[in-house]
Write a protein that holds these residues in place. Structure first.
Motif, PDB file in Angstrom:
ATOM      1  N   ASP A 127      27.746   1.210   1.434  1.00  0.00           N
ATOM      2  CA  ASP A 127      26.727   1.301   2.492  1.00  0.00           C
ATOM      3  C   ASP A 127      27.370   1.465   3.865  1.00  0.00           C
ATOM      4  O   ASP A 127      26.896   2.250   4.689  1.00  0.00           O
ATOM      5  CB  ASP A 127      25.831   0.063   2.488  1.00  0.00           C
ATOM      6  CG  ASP A 127      24.935  -0.016   1.262  1.00  0.00           C
ATOM      7  OD1 ASP A 127      24.757   1.018   0.575  1.00  0.00           O
ATOM      8  OD2 ASP A 127      24.431  -1.122   0.986  1.00  0.00           O
ATOM      9  N   THR A 128      28.459   0.740   4.099  1.00  0.00           N
ATOM     10  CA  THR A 128      29.172   0.850   5.378  1.00  0.00           C
ATOM     11  C   THR A 128      29.731   2.258   5.534  1.00  0.00           C
ATOM     12  O   THR A 128      29.626   2.867   6.607  1.00  0.00           O
ATOM     13  CB  THR A 128      30.311  -0.184   5.460  1.00  0.00           C
ATOM     14  OG1 THR A 128      29.781  -1.488   5.229  1.00  0.00           O
ATOM     15  CG2 THR A 128      30.987  -0.154   6.813  1.00  0.00           C
ATOM     16  N   LEU A 129      30.314   2.770   4.472  1.00  0.00           N
ATOM     17  CA  LEU A 129      30.892   4.118   4.525  1.00  0.00           C
ATOM     18  C   LEU A 129      29.817   5.183   4.728  1.00  0.00           C
ATOM     19  O   LEU A 129      30.040   6.148   5.469  1.00  0.00           O
ATOM     20  CB  LEU A 129      31.689   4.390   3.250  1.00  0.00           C
ATOM     21  CG  LEU A 129      32.922   3.508   3.063  1.00  0.00           C
ATOM     22  CD1 LEU A 129      33.506   3.716   1.672  1.00  0.00           C
ATOM     23  CD2 LEU A 129      33.951   3.770   4.138  1.00  0.00           C
ATOM     24  N   ALA A 130      28.662   5.002   4.110  1.00  0.00           N
ATOM     25  CA  ALA A 130      27.572   5.977   4.275  1.00  0.00           C
ATOM     26  C   ALA A 130      27.073   6.005   5.714  1.00  0.00           C
ATOM     27  O   ALA A 130      26.858   7.081   6.290  1.00  0.00           O
ATOM     28  CB  ALA A 130      26.427   5.651   3.319  1.00  0.00           C
ATOM     29  N   ILE A 131      26.904   4.824   6.304  1.00  0.00           N
ATOM     30  CA  ILE A 131      26.442   4.765   7.698  1.00  0.00           C
ATOM     31  C   ILE A 131      27.518   5.300   8.644  1.00  0.00           C
ATOM     32  O   ILE A 131      27.211   5.966   9.638  1.00  0.00           O
ATOM     33  CB  ILE A 131      26.028   3.318   8.067  1.00  0.00           C
ATOM     34  CG1 ILE A 131      24.733   2.944   7.342  1.00  0.00           C
ATOM     35  CG2 ILE A 131      25.872   3.153   9.568  1.00  0.00           C
ATOM     36  CD1 ILE A 131      23.517   3.751   7.748  1.00  0.00           C
TER      37      ILE A 131
END
Length: 63
Positions: free
Chosen positions: A45-49
């Motif tokens: 999720d962090t990487l996607a954002i």
């Protein structure tokens, strides 16, 4: 602090899609910082954002 399971990334997407890059970028940055502190730098999720934020920054520069 953002609420758990926040859908604010959807709002940021709509803002960016409507051309309000400044607000979309600020909201996405807040989401990124929250996820970074809660989930860590390698969480999907962090990487996607982070990807979304980079895209907004590039779009904002190029118009």
């Amino acid at each position: 602090m953002l609420p758990p399971d926040s859908s604010l990334h959807i709002v940021a997407g709509f803002l960016g899609g409507s051309g309000d890059y400044r607000t979309a970028k600020a909201l996405t940055r807040d989401i990124y910082e929250h996820l970074l502190s809660v989930d860590g730098p390698d969480h999907p999720d962090t990487l996607a954002i982070q990807h979304n934020l980079a895209h907004l920054m590039k779009t904002d520069e190029t118009g």
